[in-house]
Design a protein around this motif. Structure first.
Motif, mmCIF file in Angstrom:
data_model
loop_
_atom_site.group_PDB
_atom_site.id
_atom_site.type_symbol
_atom_site.label_atom_id
_atom_site.label_comp_id
_atom_site.label_asym_id
_atom_site.label_seq_id
_atom_site.Cartn_x
_atom_site.Cartn_y
_atom_site.Cartn_z
ATOM 1 N N ASP A 246 0.820 -1.386 0.020
ATOM 2 C CA ASP A 246 0.122 0.075 -0.029
ATOM 3 C C ASP A 246 0.922 1.166 0.006
ATOM 4 O O ASP A 246 0.434 2.329 -0.490
ATOM 5 C CB ASP A 246 -0.950 0.172 1.196
ATOM 6 N N TYR A 247 2.017 1.262 0.524
ATOM 7 C CA TYR A 247 2.967 2.219 0.773
ATOM 8 C C TYR A 247 3.794 2.330 -0.545
ATOM 9 O O TYR A 247 4.157 3.428 -1.166
ATOM 10 C CB TYR A 247 3.824 2.176 2.060
ATOM 11 N N ILE A 248 4.526 1.235 -0.887
ATOM 12 C CA ILE A 248 5.542 1.259 -1.977
ATOM 13 C C ILE A 248 4.948 1.568 -3.445
ATOM 14 O O ILE A 248 5.564 2.272 -4.177
ATOM 15 C CB ILE A 248 6.081 -0.187 -1.932
ATOM 16 N N TYR A 249 3.589 0.987 -3.665
ATOM 17 C CA TYR A 249 3.252 1.235 -5.025
ATOM 18 C C TYR A 249 2.092 2.194 -5.100
ATOM 19 O O TYR A 249 1.198 2.080 -5.938
ATOM 20 C CB TYR A 249 2.630 -0.068 -5.465
ATOM 21 N N SER A 250 2.086 3.222 -4.321
ATOM 22 C CA SER A 250 1.411 4.418 -4.360
ATOM 23 C C SER A 250 1.937 5.732 -4.596
ATOM 24 O O SER A 250 3.354 5.881 -3.960
ATOM 25 C CB SER A 250 0.547 4.454 -3.077
ATOM 26 N N THR A 251 1.658 6.565 -5.343
ATOM 27 C CA THR A 251 2.237 8.003 -5.477
ATOM 28 C C THR A 251 2.406 8.711 -4.076
ATOM 29 O O THR A 251 1.167 8.691 -3.456
ATOM 30 C CB THR A 251 1.307 8.772 -6.411
ATOM 31 N N ALA A 252 3.241 9.443 -3.596
ATOM 32 C CA ALA A 252 3.078 10.026 -2.242
ATOM 33 C C ALA A 252 2.440 11.066 -2.310
ATOM 34 O O ALA A 252 2.100 11.729 -3.347
ATOM 35 C CB ALA A 252 4.609 10.331 -1.868
ATOM 36 N N MET A 253 1.885 11.558 -1.094
ATOM 37 C CA MET A 253 1.001 12.522 -1.044
ATOM 38 C C MET A 253 1.836 13.799 -1.573
ATOM 39 O O MET A 253 2.953 13.815 -1.372
ATOM 40 C CB MET A 253 0.569 12.786 0.299
ATOM 41 N N PRO A 254 1.074 14.818 -2.121
ATOM 42 C CA PRO A 254 1.818 16.128 -2.524
ATOM 43 C C PRO A 254 2.510 16.780 -1.455
ATOM 44 O O PRO A 254 2.028 17.034 -0.222
ATOM 45 C CB PRO A 254 0.655 16.986 -3.323
#
Length: 372
Positions: A246-254
């Motif tokens: 869920d962390y690795i494969y998500s774009t980080a928050m702006p």
């Protein structure tokens, strides 16, 4: 017809069919009881200013996952601030509370461990348990004994600090005793407590920071922004960085979002935060007194989440519809989100609701009830 299509057709023909509400800047409500903006920070000028300034520096997006190009200095500053605030070694940012809860439960537990969960935990926790490897059992709401008495060292217990649908709190003293006796780890989802309660807005951790080994929470409720976090020990956080899908494969928050959250946390910890929590508590007490005065069926809650229970879905929908025609946005919560037979209007109170408007609301309730 496929399975989901059949379910959809059945849902369309029932009272459970969900409809999204379109929010407009032009829509004016006397009171909005559907918001989770408990401290009214979503419109705070200082937080909006921090967001705009960060947009000018960083742009509107993070441009990548946190392990590639998406992790910036402002993200790091926010994580360090969260860890210091909540008294944990490290913090990690997620795009949603759902992702944070799901990520913890599918990453940090294995098939050798058991997990005990309150019956009323959030759907994200339920999905995390079902998708994870650990064996799990659910105990009656706020009654972990005797099920958890069978726990052994290495097992986990997961609960909410303030329960999202009922608004009541978990018994942290009891959990502390269970932890000491059975050497279990405790995960606490404090999405509805963080910011809104306690010293410096620490929520459920104000008097029990050592009880929870892993704490999750959101920035989209009392902090007025969006996104979520996990606070835990070094090994837990590093394991999430290395292995949590869920962390690795998500774009980080702006970065601008992180900057706004940082500004919000600083306000929540300040004297202004204390003042807003004081106003919120005043409104909670007023609302509870009005419910009790009318002998309405409710759930005992000292939080910003207050409930009015109805005997049927139709009664709840009818009352909410009538109140909406008078300018009060009320949310009806029905099965399967809540147990059958417990349909309700769920009221979320905020520190910025004028007491005079709340008084007018209850006058309206009395008039509507007299006609039904």
């Amino acid at each position: 017809m496929s399975g989901y299509q059949q379910q959809l057709e059945e849902r369309k023909g029932s009272s459970l069919f969900r409809k999204r509400k379109i929010r407009s800047c032009d829509t004016q409500w006397q009171l909005d009881f559907s918001t989770n903006d408990y401290l009214g920070l979503s419109q705070h000028s200082g937080i909006k200013r921090a967001f705009k300034q960060a947009v000018d520096i960083w742009g509107v997006g993070s441009t990548g996952s946190p392990l590639l190009s998406g992790y910036s200095g402002i993200h790091q500053e926010l994580e360090e601030l969260l860890a210091d605030w909540l008294g944990k070694p490290r913090a990690l940012l997620f795009n949603s509370g759902f992702a944070a809860n799901h990520g913890v439960l599918t990453t940090l537990l294995d098939k050798q461990q058991r997990l005990f969960a309150d019956k009323l935990v959030h759907a994200s926790i339920i999905d995390g348990m079902q998708h994870g490897e650990a064996r799990f059992k659910r105990y009656p709401h706020n009654q972990p004994l005797p099920i958890v008495s069978k726990a052994i060292a290495g097992d986990w217990l997961v609960t909410e600090g303030v329960f999202s649908m009922d608004g009541d709190a978990c018994d942290l003293n009891q959990l502390a005793c269970l932890k000491q006796e059975h050497m279990i780890k405790i995960m606490l989802d404090d999405a509805h407590g963080i910011g809104a309660y306690g010293t410096e807005g620490k929520g459920s951790l104000t008097h029990a920071s050592s009880v929870a080994d892993v704490v999750t929470g959101t920035f989209g409720k009392a902090l007025g922004v969006g996104g979520a976090f996990v606070c835990a020990g070094d090994d837990e956080v590093e394991s999430l960085i290395q292995f949590c899908r869920d962390y690795i494969y998500s774009t980080a928050m702006p970065p601008a979002q992180a900057a706004a959250i940082k500004a919000s946390v600083e306000i929540v910890r300040s004297s202004e935060g204390d003042e807003r929590r004081g106003r919120l508590n005043e409104r909670i007490q007023y609302f509870r007194d009005e419910l009790k005065q009318r002998d309405l069926k409710t759930i005992d809650s000292g939080s910003a989440i207050q409930t009015w229970l109805f005997d049927s879905d139709e009664d709840a929908l009818n009352m909410a519809t009538q109140l909406q025609t008078h300018g009060y946005l009320c949310s009806v919560i029905r099965p399967p989100t809540v147990p059958w037979g417990s349909s309700r209007i769920r009221f979320s109170l905020t520190s910025e609701m004028p007491l005079s408007e709340l008084s007018t609301f209850w006058d309206t309730v009395d008039r509507v009830r007299s006609r039904l």
